[in-house]
Design a protein around this motif. Structure first.
Motif, PDB file in Angstrom:
ATOM      1  N   VAL A 110      58.952  52.665  35.882  1.00 17.78           N
ATOM      2  CA  VAL A 110      58.312  53.239  34.689  1.00 17.78           C
ATOM      3  C   VAL A 110      56.905  53.702  35.058  1.00 17.78           C
ATOM      4  CG1 VAL A 110      57.527  52.847  32.315  1.00 17.78           C
ATOM      5  CG2 VAL A 110      59.559  51.659  33.141  1.00 17.78           C
ATOM      6  N   ILE A 111      56.497  54.838  34.483  1.00 18.20           N
ATOM      7  CA  ILE A 111      55.097  55.266  34.553  1.00 18.20           C
ATOM      8  C   ILE A 111      54.493  55.097  33.160  1.00 18.20           C
ATOM      9  CG2 ILE A 111      53.492  57.182  34.917  1.00 18.20           C
ATOM     10  CD1 ILE A 111      55.456  58.360  36.911  1.00 18.20           C
ATOM     11  N   ILE A 112      53.381  54.383  33.068  1.00 13.08           N
ATOM     12  CA  ILE A 112      52.606  54.305  31.823  1.00 13.08           C
ATOM     13  C   ILE A 112      51.499  55.339  31.926  1.00 13.08           C
ATOM     14  CG2 ILE A 112      51.157  52.888  30.330  1.00 13.08           C
ATOM     15  CD1 ILE A 112      52.526  50.412  31.444  1.00 13.08           C
ATOM     16  N   ALA A 113      51.457  56.271  30.970  1.00 15.00           N
ATOM     17  CA  ALA A 113      50.447  57.322  30.974  1.00 15.00           C
ATOM     18  C   ALA A 113      49.528  57.132  29.776  1.00 15.00           C
ATOM     19  CB  ALA A 113      51.112  58.692  30.928  1.00 15.00           C
ATOM     20  N   ILE A 114      48.278  56.776  30.053  1.00 14.05           N
ATOM     21  CA  ILE A 114      47.329  56.426  28.991  1.00 14.05           C
ATOM     22  C   ILE A 114      46.437  57.616  28.664  1.00 14.05           C
ATOM     23  CG2 ILE A 114      45.506  54.846  28.294  1.00 14.05           C
ATOM     24  CD1 ILE A 114      46.616  52.817  30.289  1.00 14.05           C
ATOM     25  N   ALA A 115      46.477  58.044  27.406  1.00 16.74           N
ATOM     26  CA  ALA A 115      45.728  59.177  26.847  1.00 16.74           C
ATOM     27  C   ALA A 115      46.471  60.484  27.102  1.00 16.74           C
ATOM     28  CB  ALA A 115      44.301  59.247  27.359  1.00 16.74           C
ATOM     29  N   THR A 116      46.254  61.426  26.206  1.00 15.90           N
ATOM     30  CA  THR A 116      47.036  62.665  26.178  1.00 15.90           C
ATOM     31  C   THR A 116      47.015  63.470  27.485  1.00 15.90           C
ATOM     32  OG1 THR A 116      46.779  62.820  23.789  1.00 15.90           O
ATOM     33  CG2 THR A 116      47.397  64.828  24.926  1.00 15.90           C
ATOM     34  N   PRO A 117      45.842  63.741  28.081  1.00 14.92           N
ATOM     35  CA  PRO A 117      45.873  64.583  29.296  1.00 14.92           C
ATOM     36  C   PRO A 117      46.706  63.979  30.426  1.00 14.92           C
ATOM     37  CG  PRO A 117      43.650  64.449  28.404  1.00 14.92           C
ATOM     38  CD  PRO A 117      44.461  63.429  27.663  1.00 14.92           C
ATOM     39  N   SER A 118      46.614  62.672  30.617  1.00 11.26           N
ATOM     40  CA  SER A 118      47.413  62.033  31.671  1.00 11.26           C
ATOM     41  C   SER A 118      48.898  62.051  31.315  1.00 11.26           C
ATOM     42  CB  SER A 118      46.942  60.592  31.899  1.00 11.26           C
ATOM     43  OG  SER A 118      45.725  60.579  32.609  1.00 11.26           O
ATOM     44  N   ALA A 119      49.204  61.817  30.051  1.00  9.49           N
ATOM     45  CA  ALA A 119      50.606  61.857  29.619  1.00  9.49           C
ATOM     46  C   ALA A 119      51.189  63.253  29.803  1.00  9.49           C
ATOM     47  CB  ALA A 119      50.712  61.416  28.163  1.00  9.49           C
ATOM     48  N   GLN A 120      50.422  64.280  29.453  1.00  5.23           N
ATOM     49  CA  GLN A 120      50.904  65.652  29.631  1.00  5.23           C
ATOM     50  C   GLN A 120      51.152  65.965  31.104  1.00  5.23           C
ATOM     51  OE1 GLN A 120      47.642  67.504  27.443  1.00  5.23           O
ATOM     52  NE2 GLN A 120      49.080  68.244  25.892  1.00  5.23           N
ATOM     53  N   ALA A 121      50.276  65.487  31.969  1.00  5.10           N
ATOM     54  CA  ALA A 121      50.428  65.736  33.404  1.00  5.10           C
ATOM     55  C   ALA A 121      51.705  65.103  33.944  1.00  5.10           C
ATOM     56  CB  ALA A 121      49.213  65.199  34.157  1.00  5.10           C
ATOM     57  N   VAL A 122      51.982  63.874  33.522  1.00  2.05           N
ATOM     58  CA  VAL A 122      53.173  63.174  34.014  1.00  2.05           C
ATOM     59  C   VAL A 122      54.449  63.802  33.453  1.00  2.05           C
ATOM     60  CG1 VAL A 122      54.414  60.985  34.067  1.00  2.05           C
ATOM     61  CG2 VAL A 122      51.937  61.013  34.369  1.00  2.05           C
ATOM     62  N   VAL A 123      54.464  64.048  32.149  1.00  3.55           N
ATOM     63  CA  VAL A 123      55.662  64.595  31.510  1.00  3.55           C
ATOM     64  C   VAL A 123      55.995  65.983  32.051  1.00  3.55           C
ATOM     65  CG1 VAL A 123      56.620  65.374  29.295  1.00  3.55           C
ATOM     66  CG2 VAL A 123      55.434  63.183  29.437  1.00  3.55           C
ATOM     67  N   ALA A 124      54.958  66.759  32.379  1.00  2.61           N
ATOM     68  CA  ALA A 124      55.203  68.094  32.935  1.00  2.61           C
ATOM     69  C   ALA A 124      55.799  68.032  34.337  1.00  2.61           C
ATOM     70  CB  ALA A 124      53.900  68.890  32.972  1.00  2.61           C
ATOM     71  N   ARG A 157      61.220  46.550  27.725  1.00  3.67           N
ATOM     72  CA  ARG A 157      62.568  46.896  27.261  1.00  3.67           C
ATOM     73  C   ARG A 157      63.243  47.849  28.241  1.00  3.67           C
ATOM     74  NH1 ARG A 157      61.733  48.987  21.226  1.00  3.67           N
ATOM     75  NH2 ARG A 157      63.985  49.423  21.443  1.00  3.67           N
ATOM     76  N   ILE A 158      62.472  48.790  28.770  1.00  7.38           N
ATOM     77  CA  ILE A 158      63.026  49.751  29.726  1.00  7.38           C
ATOM     78  C   ILE A 158      63.336  49.060  31.052  1.00  7.38           C
ATOM     79  CG2 ILE A 158      62.532  51.869  31.026  1.00  7.38           C
ATOM     80  CD1 ILE A 158      60.805  52.730  28.584  1.00  7.38           C
ATOM     81  N   LEU A 159      62.450  48.177  31.488  1.00  7.48           N
ATOM     82  CA  LEU A 159      62.697  47.445  32.737  1.00  7.48           C
ATOM     83  C   LEU A 159      63.939  46.571  32.633  1.00  7.48           C
ATOM     84  CD1 LEU A 159      59.080  46.327  33.758  1.00  7.48           C
ATOM     85  CD2 LEU A 159      60.394  48.276  34.616  1.00  7.48           C
ATOM     86  N   LYS A 160      64.272  46.169  31.404  1.00  7.14           N
ATOM     87  CA  LYS A 160      65.450  45.322  31.197  1.00  7.14           C
ATOM     88  C   LYS A 160      66.720  46.131  30.951  1.00  7.14           C
ATOM     89  CE  LYS A 160      62.828  41.332  29.496  1.00  7.14           C
ATOM     90  NZ  LYS A 160      62.510  40.466  28.333  1.00  7.14           N
ATOM     91  N   GLY A 161      66.596  47.470  30.994  1.00  6.17           N
ATOM     92  CA  GLY A 161      67.808  48.272  30.944  1.00  6.17           C
ATOM     93  C   GLY A 161      67.914  49.330  29.869  1.00  6.17           C
ATOM     94  N   GLU A 162      67.040  49.305  28.858  1.00  9.68           N
ATOM     95  CA  GLU A 162      67.104  50.347  27.818  1.00  9.68           C
ATOM     96  C   GLU A 162      66.610  51.679  28.375  1.00  9.68           C
ATOM     97  OE1 GLU A 162      66.060  49.599  23.679  1.00  9.68           O
ATOM     98  OE2 GLU A 162      65.656  47.507  24.204  1.00  9.68           O
ATOM     99  N   LYS A 163      67.106  52.761  27.800  1.00  6.28           N
ATOM    100  CA  LYS A 163      66.669  54.092  28.207  1.00  6.28           C
ATOM    101  C   LYS A 163      65.513  54.544  27.309  1.00  6.28           C
ATOM    102  CE  LYS A 163      71.220  55.555  29.872  1.00  6.28           C
ATOM    103  NZ  LYS A 163      72.330  56.529  29.706  1.00  6.28           N
ATOM    104  N   PRO A 164      64.468  55.146  27.887  1.00  6.56           N
ATOM    105  CA  PRO A 164      63.341  55.583  27.063  1.00  6.56           C
ATOM    106  C   PRO A 164      63.751  56.563  25.969  1.00  6.56           C
ATOM    107  CG  PRO A 164      63.204  56.477  29.303  1.00  6.56           C
ATOM    108  CD  PRO A 164      64.259  55.427  29.314  1.00  6.56           C
ATOM    109  N   GLY A 165      64.737  57.397  26.278  1.00  3.02           N
ATOM    110  CA  GLY A 165      65.181  58.380  25.291  1.00  3.02           C
ATOM    111  C   GLY A 165      65.878  57.787  24.091  1.00  3.02           C
ATOM    112  N   ASP A 166      66.240  56.493  24.177  1.00  6.70           N
ATOM    113  CA  ASP A 166      66.883  55.806  23.049  1.00  6.70           C
ATOM    114  C   ASP A 166      65.865  55.031  22.191  1.00  6.70           C
ATOM    115  OD1 ASP A 166      69.327  56.704  23.939  1.00  6.70           O
ATOM    116  OD2 ASP A 166      69.805  54.862  25.037  1.00  6.70           O
TER     117      ASP A 166
END
Length: 321
Positions: free
Chosen positions: A90-104, A274-283
């Motif tokens: 998992v990548i945790i992206a804190i604050a909008t500019p960092s989140a936009q960079a990762v998601v892109a 939750r994701i590390l335990k198997g859930e998908k982020p998209g869910d």
């Protein structure tokens, strides 16, 4: 009993490791933030603590790495590419500019954003429903009508509200847009001052002197990272300064009705677990922090020429001294 050859024992060891429960294997979380300041640092630390509480502890079964972009969006993009190459769980992206960079930069690595005001406007997710993508997260969205009510409690006769912000940060643009729509309904107007860089915050604040009755700062990362320069302007010009986050009150704002960023970080960490335990982020639907706290700094009010009522001070969750 016949002793097995060393190579056979080694093969058995590898085989058992391959079928070991996922919970016994090390997980990897990479954390990126656009800049270091108390609110975003609290998100990072809260997430780490929540992961530990969920059974994921650095040095035992968790690889944890953190990098700050130091306010530079180009650096944020470099960090995003580096982390994606590391292939963390998992990548945790804190604050909008960092989140936009990762998601892109990735459609595959799970991404959990945090301290993002409007993830839909920032184009991190298509809606507030479960995205069906590799992205989810936790927002620090605040209801602007409650923020204006707070401003009115601090400065009842305020008509002109100033705001210093970075026009390149989606978080801040959303707040300015909402205030422009809301303030006229409450007999007020908004006066904007642009601060594209942290070093611009002081001069932007000075440009508001004589033009506004109060200054409100959102969770704009440029402003918060250089907050002392804005506090200095407020004190020298006797302009009341009201904030969106509690850490800014500790640094010299009069009051805030905002998110506890440590709690926001813990909420983020629980989602990551939750994701590390198997859930998908998209869910997982994006979440909003609903726990708001009133912080009041009577000393800052005095320095900025404001007399707060005893009733207002006593209503605070925390009185900063």
């Amino acid at each position: 009993m016949k002793q097995l050859p060393w190579m056979t024992l080694g093969a058995l060891t590898l085989a058992f490791a391959a079928i070991a429960p996922a919970s016994a294997q090390e997980k990897s979380v990479a954390v990126t933030a656009i800049v270091e300041h108390p609110a975003l640092d609290a998100v990072r630390d809260g997430a780490k603590d929540a992961l530990k509480a969920a059974g994921f502890e650095e040095g035992k079964n968790l690889k944890w790495q953190y990098q700050s972009a130091q306010g530079n969006t180009g650096t944020a993009a470099q960090i995003a590419r580096k982390f994606i190459g590391d292939k963390p769980d998992v990548i945790i992206a804190i604050a909008t500019p960092s989140a936009q960079a990762v998601v892109a930069a990735t459609k595959n690595v799970p991404v959990v954003f945090s301290a993002v005001t409007d993830p839909v406007a920032a184009k991190l997710v298509p809606s507030w429903d479960a995205s069906g993508t590799n992205v989810t997260g936790v927002s620090d969205l605040l209801a602007m009508d409650k923020q204006v009510e707070l401003i009115k409690k601090v400065v009842p006769d305020a008509k002109r509200l100033g705001i210093v912000y970075n026009p390149g940060e989606a978080n801040s643009v959303v707040v300015v847009k909402e205030l422009k729509e809301l303030l006229p309904k409450m007999g007020m107007t908004l006066v904007e001052a642009s601060a594209p860089r942290s070093v611009d915050v002081g001069s932007a604040g000075r440009s508001l002197v004589g033009k506004v009755d109060a200054i409100y700062n959102s969770t704009d990362n440029n402003v918060v990272s250089a907050y002392e320069s804005l506090v200095k302007v407020a004190q020298e010009a006797k302009i009341p300064l009201i904030a969106a986050d509690s850490d800014s009150v500790k640094r010299g704002a009069i009051a805030s009705l905002g998110v506890n960023y440590r709690d926001l970080g813990e909420q983020t960490g629980r989602m990551v677990a939750r994701i590390l335990k198997g859930e998908k982020p998209g869910d997982i639907k994006p979440e909003v922090s609903t726990k708001l706290e009133l912080f009041v700094n009577p000393g800052a009010a005095e320095k900025q020429g404001v007399k707060l009522s005893d009733e207002f001070i006593k209503s605070a969750t925390t009185i900063v001294k």
